[in-house]
Enzyme design. Structure first.
Site, mmCIF file in Angstrom:
data_model
loop_
_atom_site.group_PDB
_atom_site.id
_atom_site.type_symbol
_atom_site.label_atom_id
_atom_site.label_comp_id
_atom_site.label_asym_id
_atom_site.label_seq_id
_atom_site.Cartn_x
_atom_site.Cartn_y
_atom_site.Cartn_z
ATOM 1 N N ILE A 1 -2.389 11.840 6.573
ATOM 2 C CA ILE A 1 -1.248 11.481 5.674
ATOM 3 C C ILE A 1 -1.682 11.767 3.973
ATOM 4 C CG2 ILE A 1 0.337 9.656 4.692
ATOM 5 C CD1 ILE A 1 -0.829 8.039 7.073
ATOM 6 N N GLY B 1 0.842 -1.292 -0.045
ATOM 7 C CA GLY B 1 0.072 0.091 0.116
ATOM 8 C C GLY B 1 0.967 1.311 0.100
ATOM 9 N N PHE B 2 0.106 2.351 -0.059
ATOM 10 C CA PHE B 2 0.747 3.759 -0.060
ATOM 11 C C PHE B 2 1.997 3.799 1.011
ATOM 12 C CE2 PHE B 2 0.207 8.277 1.270
ATOM 13 C CZ PHE B 2 1.070 9.079 0.331
ATOM 14 N N PRO C 1 -0.817 8.695 12.915
ATOM 15 C CA PRO C 1 -0.607 9.872 11.909
ATOM 16 C C PRO C 1 -1.907 10.625 11.764
ATOM 17 C CG PRO C 1 -0.604 7.727 10.799
ATOM 18 C CD PRO C 1 -0.820 7.356 12.337
ATOM 19 N N ALA D 1 -1.819 -2.383 7.331
ATOM 20 C CA ALA D 1 -2.970 -3.017 6.555
ATOM 21 C C ALA D 1 -4.356 -2.613 7.334
ATOM 22 C CB ALA D 1 -2.683 -4.255 6.282
ATOM 23 N N LYS E 1 -10.312 0.903 14.126
ATOM 24 C CA LYS E 1 -8.934 1.266 14.444
ATOM 25 C C LYS E 1 -8.746 1.511 15.989
ATOM 26 C CE LYS E 1 -6.027 1.721 11.728
ATOM 27 N NZ LYS E 1 -5.031 0.775 11.285
#
Lengths: 446, 361
Positions: free
Chosen positions: B172, B14-15, B169, B76, B146
């Protein structure tokens, strides 16, 4: 105060109110000030010397003499003398009729001159507006020597450092470089503003601490750095504002490593004053505005340290004027077109009246940071040479962030700008009332 | 050290995960071993030890991937556009699978990518710290899962020799992100670059992806240095040296800016001029948002609408939302390595290239 000041503020009723309040408080006369200064040592009658000093103070800066007048008795006279000594030193530095060797000697030795009873300097150029002060400098020396030794020490120390610092920036104009002073690098710009203004902040801080009106820790090394940046901020705002006037007099304070990026190949700084290079000039101005804005959190930190109300006001007034001035000329072509740019007298007075406490100072700074940020956002994409958008945005955000961190209570964000909008509300109200009155809507009683 | 550390980056396709893997490979000479576990192979890099295709909801696949690893970095998650049970299955149960596998294979450190939104639900937030509690009601299922998974991770710290840390974070962005800058790019392409809500007086945190990746690597190293130095003599070392283990950290660029300045910058770089000229006052925005919300509720039985202009979003945009990262600075030694403007410049270059490619096509 002139009628033009009232006229300029006509569309700003809160400023008109401020102007009238200001008018109603009598300006301090030289004799009343000298009496106040002598009040503590009641045995000593106000001397003619003392009166003469406050006369000079009034001549050099009327608004500044008002601020000094508001200081507590203990500090008023030391600050007045400090100011006059530095003003005299500055007059020597500015005087382009004195040759460099002689000037260098005099600047370096000035801290000794203030101990020499009877010393005067009569060779100032005709154009120096404060030449009279140097011609009668023995008067200031007498008063200096009458100060408490702790104050003499501070004043002499700062005079010594400033005089020595100034000599590093003297230059004789040549055909290739027609300027009396030209600052090469940003680092040198920072050092120069430290010498001529940072040291004033430091000296004042030492005086405040010595007077015990503020705690001795105010003069701690960390705080001394804040005091330095306070002075630098004022000086940098003036340097930016007075670009054209200084250029015409052969002085360039804008650092060369910055302006060189914006002038056409092979040209000097005077290109910035030309209409065809206005975009480059504004981009250069804005880059230097960022540099000045970065000092603002330190200035706020310093003001937050002060306890004595008169000392606070003494420090806050010039700071408020400076941030308002910066807001006034940010991205403004007037910097390169006209000299003597100033904020409206009415606004100045309003800001003076608002400089009484940290709370209102924070509100004004927040409003100005938002105002500069708004102008910044509005300018995006209009000047391809200007690369300062994000830097100005971050500097403004840092000011608001500082204010948030030191806020007494959480407020709704919208309240921040109401101060600037208030004028319109009052004005509309006044117009409505006036219209109603004009149309005879009130019942006739008689 | 006799053997090299071996990192497993979960979600490394992923990013963010990809940048973590790349920065790990550039972090030292010789670099540590790096393996990626992701659903699909999105790129190949000869420097990787392995790129394992696998699903974190499958305990067997997860266990196999964690075997022999020193550190697991878990980035992930499913972010948007899925039914509620999927969020729980992937974000929560997937994390539990990883914790179990780490314990089973004696992995020494687990770094979990959380989100600053676990404590945020639209309130005015200035200089928020990690001491702030989780939301009572979360913004959405993503944040709820989360937060729940972060608690799992932090509670597992110290159990079976595993040290854990959670990074949160905020905002982002970076070249090719699927959220922040893509949202702005899409909005610009749709012609929505003309108006803004509020008066741009509130501060907002953005974080460039490399800084987030950098923080993950710092956190992993911090956990490892602690795990390796915990000899019996040192276990009673003074508490003054703060430990990262079992802790959550906000990660930002430490440069909050007025909300609309970042869109303004990107739009300008993309060639749009005179952007955000129409200002919708906050009050009007809130009313419009409420109308949109009502409309969504009315048509909900027939059609699911996902508007971008909601009352909640108006609230978020016109409130301050920024964090104090002192804890990450002092404990992890974190300092943003890429300044905000540089991050934005790189992001703008990416979208300019995308734009050029799409107009050429």
């Amino acid at each position: 105060m002139s009628a033009s000041a009232l006229l300029a503020s006509a569309a700003h009723p809160t400023e008109l109110y401020a102007l009238f309040r200001y008018l109603l408080t009598p300006a301090p006369s030289a004799s009343s000030l000298s009496k106040q200064a002598a009040h503590r040592k009641s045995a000593v009658a106000p001397t003619a010397n003392r009166a003469r000093c406050y006369h000079f103070l009034n001549l050099t800066s009327r608004s500044f003499s008002r601020v000094i007048a508001a200081l507590d008795d203990e500090l008023r006279h030391p600050v007045c003398i400090f100011y006059l000594v530095l003003r005299a030193l500055d007059t020597v530095e500015d005087d382009m009729t004195i040759d460099i060797a002689r000037k260098t000697l005099l600047l370096k030795d000035f801290h000794n001159k203030i101990y020499q009873r009877g010393w005067t300097f009569k060779e100032s150029g005709e154009k120096e507006k404060d030449r009279q002060l140097l011609q009668e400098f023995d008067v200031v020396i007498e008063e200096f020597l009458g100060l408490d030794e702790k104050y003499q020490k501070v004043i002499a120390d700062i005079t010594k450092r400033m005089g020595a610092g100034m000599t590093q920036y003297l230059a004789a104009p040549t055909p290739e470089n027609p300027h009396f002073i030209e600052i090469q690098t940003t680092a040198s710009y920072n050092v120069y503003t430290h010498y001529v203004a940072g040291l004033v902040g430091i000296g004042l801080t030492d005086l405040f601490a010595a007077s015990r009106l503020e705690v001795p820790q105010l003069a701690s090394p960390a705080n001394i750095e804040l005091a330095n940046e306070m002075g630098q901020f004022l000086q940098k705002v003036n340097i930016l504002k007075d670009f054209l006037e200084d250029l015409q007099e052969g002085r360039v304070f804008w650092p060369k490593d910055v302006w060189a990026k914006y002038v056409p190949e092979g040209r000097s700084v005077d290109a910035l004053a030309e209409l065809e290079h206005q975009d480059a000039a504004l981009a250069c101005l804005n880059e230097l505005v960022v540099d000045a804005l970065k000092l603002v959190p330190s200035c706020l930190n310093y003001m937050a340290l002060l306890h004595n109300p008169t000392v606070f006001q003494f420090c806050a007034i010039p700071q408020m004027m400076a941030i308002a001035t910066l807001d006034h000329f940010y991205n403004s072509p007037s910097v390169f077109r006209t000299t003597g740019t100033k904020i409206r007298r009415g606004l100045a007075v309003k800001l003076m009246l608002a400089s009484k406490d940290m709370h209102s100072v924070k509100r004004k700074y927040e409003a100005y940071a938002l105002s500069i940020n708004r102008k910044n956002a509005d300018a995006v994409g209009k000047n391809d040479k200007d690369k300062s958008f994000m830097k100005v945005a971050v500097a403004c955000a840092d000011i608001v962030k500082w204010i948030h961190m030191h806020d007494d209570a959480k407020r709704t964000p919208q309240a921040a700008v109401s101060g600037l909008k208030f004028d319109w509300v009052v004005m509309i109200g006044l117009v409505v009332i006036a219209t109603a009155l004009a149309m005879g809507m009130l019942p006739t009683v008689l | 050290m006799a053997t090299k550390d071996h990192y497993l980056v979960v979600g490394g396709g992923g990013f963010l995960g990809k940048r973590i893997a790349e920065l790990l490979l550039e972090s030292a000479t010789p670099p540590p071993l790096v393996t990626i576990l992701d659903l699909r192979r999105t790129f190949s890099d000869p420097r990787l030890t392995a790129f394992i295709e696998g699903d974190i909801t499958d305990p067997v696949a997860v266990s196999a991937a964690c075997k022999g690893k020193t550190v697991v970095i878990h980035t992930a998650a499913v972010i948007e556009g899925f039914p509620v049970p999927v969020y729980w299955k992937v974000n929560y149960e997937g994390t539990q699978n990883i914790i179990n596998a780490c314990r089973h294979h004696a992995v020494r450190a687990l770094v979990y990518t959380s989100s600053a939104s676990v404590t945020y639900n639209g309130q005015d937030l200035r200089n928020g710290t990690e001491a702030d509690p989780y939301c009572d009601v979360h913004m959405d299922t993503y944040n709820e899962t989360k937060a729940a998974a972060e608690q799992l991770v932090l509670e597992s710290n110290g159990v079976g020799g595993l040290a854990t840390v959670s990074l949160r974070p905020a905002g982002i962005f970076g070249p090719g992100d699927n959220n922040a800058s893509k949202g702005l790019y899409d909005a610009a392409k749709k012609g929505n670059w003309k108006f803004m809500i509020g008066d741009n007086s509130t501060l907002f945190d953005w974080t460039y992806v490399d800084n987030v990746a950098h923080a993950h690597i710092l956190a992993a190293k911090k956990l490892l240095s602690r795990a390796s130095s915990s000899s019996p003599q040192q276990q009673h070392s003074p508490e003054s040296e703060e430990t990262a283990a079992g802790q959550a950290f906000y990660i930002t660029n430490d440069t909050p800016t007025f909300f609309w300045d970042v869109p303004k910058y990107l739009y300008n770089e993309l060639g749009y001029r005179n952007t955000l000229r129409t200002r919708i006052p906050r009050g009007v925005g809130m009313i419009l948002g409420a109308v949109v919300d009502a409309l969504v509720a009315i048509v909900a039985p027939f059609k699911k609408l996902t508007p971008t202009f909601t009352r909640f979003r108006v609230k978020v945009i016109t409130n301050n939302r920024y964090l104090d990262i002192a804890k990450a600075k002092t404990v992890l030694g974190y300092v943003p390595t890429v300044p905000l403007e540089e991050g934005l410049r790189r992001t703008a270059l990416h979208w300019k290239a995308v734009d050029k490619a799409s107009t050429a096509a």
